[in-house]
Design a protein around this motif. Structure first.
Motif, PDB file in Angstrom:
ATOM      1  N   ALA A 149       0.866  -1.185   0.000  1.00 32.17           N
ATOM      2  CA  ALA A 149       0.000   0.000   0.000  1.00 32.17           C
ATOM      3  C   ALA A 149       0.899   1.230   0.000  1.00 32.17           C
ATOM      4  O   ALA A 149       1.827   1.316   0.797  1.00 32.17           O
ATOM      5  CB  ALA A 149      -0.902   0.006   1.211  1.00 32.17           C
ATOM      6  N   GLU A 204       0.787  12.904   8.429  1.00 30.77           N
ATOM      7  CA  GLU A 204      -0.004  11.956   7.630  1.00 30.77           C
ATOM      8  C   GLU A 204      -1.454  12.420   7.531  1.00 30.77           C
ATOM      9  O   GLU A 204      -2.110  12.671   8.550  1.00 30.77           O
ATOM     10  CB  GLU A 204       0.084  10.553   8.238  1.00 30.77           C
ATOM     11  N   GLU A 260       8.299  -0.758  10.428  1.00 31.75           N
ATOM     12  CA  GLU A 260       8.786  -0.687   9.036  1.00 31.75           C
ATOM     13  C   GLU A 260      10.241  -0.238   9.024  1.00 31.75           C
ATOM     14  O   GLU A 260      10.698   0.458   9.923  1.00 31.75           O
ATOM     15  CB  GLU A 260       7.893   0.326   8.291  1.00 31.75           C
TER      16      GLU A 260
HETATM   17  P1  ATP Z   1       5.140   4.016   3.181  1.00 31.95           P
HETATM   18  O1  ATP Z   1       5.214   3.284   1.868  1.00 31.95           O
HETATM   19  O2  ATP Z   1       4.772   5.470   3.073  1.00 31.95           O
HETATM   20  O3  ATP Z   1       6.321   3.761   4.112  1.00 31.95           O
HETATM   21  P2  ATP Z   1       3.500   1.880   3.974  1.00 31.95           P
HETATM   22  O4  ATP Z   1       2.404   1.665   3.020  1.00 31.95           O
HETATM   23  O5  ATP Z   1       4.702   0.986   3.904  1.00 31.95           O
HETATM   24  O6  ATP Z   1       3.891   3.378   3.927  1.00 31.95           O
HETATM   25  P3  ATP Z   1       3.665   1.803   6.835  1.00 31.95           P
HETATM   26  O7  ATP Z   1       4.885   2.670   6.776  1.00 31.95           O
HETATM   27  O8  ATP Z   1       3.810   0.430   7.361  1.00 31.95           O
HETATM   28  O9  ATP Z   1       2.922   1.777   5.420  1.00 31.95           O
HETATM   29  O10 ATP Z   1       2.549   2.546   7.694  1.00 31.95           O
HETATM   30  C1  ATP Z   1       2.041   3.839   7.343  1.00 31.95           C
HETATM   31  C2  ATP Z   1       1.623   4.561   8.621  1.00 31.95           C
HETATM   32  O11 ATP Z   1       0.657   3.785   9.351  1.00 31.95           O
HETATM   33  C3  ATP Z   1       2.767   4.763   9.606  1.00 31.95           C
HETATM   34  O12 ATP Z   1       3.517   5.904   9.307  1.00 31.95           O
HETATM   35  C4  ATP Z   1       2.031   4.884  10.936  1.00 31.95           C
HETATM   36  O13 ATP Z   1       1.500   6.164  11.135  1.00 31.95           O
HETATM   37  C5  ATP Z   1       0.870   3.917  10.745  1.00 31.95           C
HETATM   38  N1  ATP Z   1       1.164   2.585  11.286  1.00 31.95           N
HETATM   39  C6  ATP Z   1       1.740   1.566  10.613  1.00 31.95           C
HETATM   40  N2  ATP Z   1       1.811   0.457  11.368  1.00 31.95           N
HETATM   41  C7  ATP Z   1       1.289   0.793  12.575  1.00 31.95           C
HETATM   42  C8  ATP Z   1       1.065   0.059  13.791  1.00 31.95           C
HETATM   43  N3  ATP Z   1       1.395  -1.232  13.902  1.00 31.95           N
HETATM   44  N4  ATP Z   1       0.487   0.719  14.812  1.00 31.95           N
HETATM   45  C9  ATP Z   1       0.109   2.019  14.700  1.00 31.95           C
HETATM   46  N5  ATP Z   1       0.282   2.745  13.574  1.00 31.95           N
HETATM   47  C10 ATP Z   1       0.865   2.138  12.519  1.00 31.95           C
END
Ligand code: ATP
Length: 355
Positions: A159, A225, A305
């Motif tokens: 995502a 965000e 992450e």
């Molecule tokens: P990107 O590609 O922008 O790094 P992504 O799709 O890989 O985003 P993540 O970085 O895993 O997604 O998560 C996006 C956001 O969701 C994080 O910055 C955080 O605010 C929230 N988030 C993710 N995992 C958690 C969790 N386990 N608990 C609480 N909030 C979370």
């Protein structure tokens, strides 16, 4: 001698000459060019179509020259030109994403850092294996909806910027979740978010030693965000749901943050474990990386992450961060990358930092 990441043939195009620092014009490229220029390197900006006009507004960040391709995905057909230019490519989030991880890994041009890391980072399950086997604390993962016993966040694979993530306070809430692709169910960690900018140098023999090199803390940020950060202003979660408004986590900017000094040992321990395990698994992660996690109220840092290259949050610190200031005044991550390349060139150790 450290681990050789690059086969000798890969480095032929930069042997005996001053390399050109090249990257895709996006994300953190102004910082990368600015840092390279401060270290005395020529710079080349890759653009899809015409160079962005706003680069003219930043004469110290604008690259010396541009290479325009019709589409980023067509960059592989310019590999020979990049080699003639003596280019070293600096990966950043948009560069790898727009080109595509497989095409990036296959490019026959020297790349800063270990390109093998891309395969470990772009697959959520492999990334989790890496971090868990390093002993890093992560949010719990639920395999089945019936096991859910706390608030959860449901994330789709790949995502982009958290679009389409689903939040549920309990198992009953998840009934409203109708998946549209593969996903993972993760404990929603309550606490404060920190995005920690590290740099691992396999060449350095001073500072905080890890492996045969050293780990540097260059800065820290928190992401803005949308819409989650401001959602509370509109009413309760229930009201919002009734109105059809769902939380999204689309990054719109970054703010600088500092951690309590007493938490730094924990943060360094996490960074060191990740690097040490990367050396065992695939020869090591070299250069900038970002550990993204949540500090809970009982002061446990849970990592959700990792980004294995320069992150856009480092753009806050083009003239140095409160942390990098204690390493060298005015040190940005972009500049640190250029310094590593310069040192590796001088010491004939480019194969240890390029791949
Ligand atoms: P990107 O590609 O922008 O790094 P992504 O799709 O890989 O985003 P993540 O970085 O895993 O997604 O998560 C996006 C956001 O969701 C994080 O910055 C955080 O605010 C929230 N988030 C993710 N995992 C958690 C969790 N386990 N608990 C609480 N909030 C979370």
């Amino acid at each position: 001698m450290g681990i050789h990441l690059a086969p000798p043939a890969r480095l032929g195009s930069i042997e005996g000459r001053t390399p050109t620092i090249a990257t895709l014009c996006s994300h953190s490229s102004l910082q990368i060019f600015h840092g390279a220029r401060r270290e005395g390197f020529p710079t080349l900006g890759i653009t899809a179509g015409d160079p962005p006009k706003f680069y003219d507004a930043f004469p110290l960040g604008r690259p010396d020259r541009f290479l325009s391709v019709p589409k980023v995905s067509e960059l592989p057909s310019s590999a020979a030109t990049l080699r003639e230019e003596g280019a070293i490519l600096i990966p950043h989030g948009s560069f790898v994403e727009y080109l595509g991880p497989e095409r990036f890994v296959a490019l026959d041009v020297p790349v800063f850092g270990n390109r093998a890391v891309i395969g470990w980072e772009s697959d959520r399950r492999k990334e989790r294996d890496w971090l868990e086997s390093a002993g890093v604390l992560m949010p719990l993962r639920f395999e089945e909806f019936r096991d859910i016993d706390r608030p959860v966040i449901i994330k789709y694979y790949g995502a982009k910027g958290g679009k389409g993530f689903f939040l549920a306070k309990n198992r009953a809430d998840t009934e409203a979740f109708h998946p549209t692709g593969p996903y993972v169910i993760q404990e929603y960690v309550l606490g404060t978010r920190y995005y920690v900018h590290f740099f691992y140098s396999p060449l350095s023999d001073r500072g905080y030693r890890v492996g045969s090199g050293s780990l540097e803390l260059l800065g820290m940020d928190r992401r803005d965000e949308a819409n989650i950060d401001e959602l509370y202003k509109l009413g309760s979660q229930e009201e919002l749901q009734r109105a059809g408004i769902r939380p999204t986590f689309v990054v719109t900017g970054n703010v600088p943050v500092m951690l309590r000094e007493s938490l730094l040992p924990q943060i360094f321990d996490v960074g060191a474990r990740i690097v040490e395990r990367s050396i065992e698994l695939f020869g090591g992660m070299v250069g900038p990386f970002c550990v993204e996690g949540i500090m809970t109220e009982d002061l446990q840092f849970k990592v959700f992450e990792i980004s294995t290259r320069i992150v856009a949050g480092t753009n806050l610190f083009i003239s140095g961060s409160p942390y990098s200031e204690m390493i060298e005044p005015g040190l940005s991550t972009g500049r640190r990358i250029a310094q590593e390349i310069r040192r590796a060139t001088e010491e004939h150790r480019l194969a240890e930092v390029l791949s």
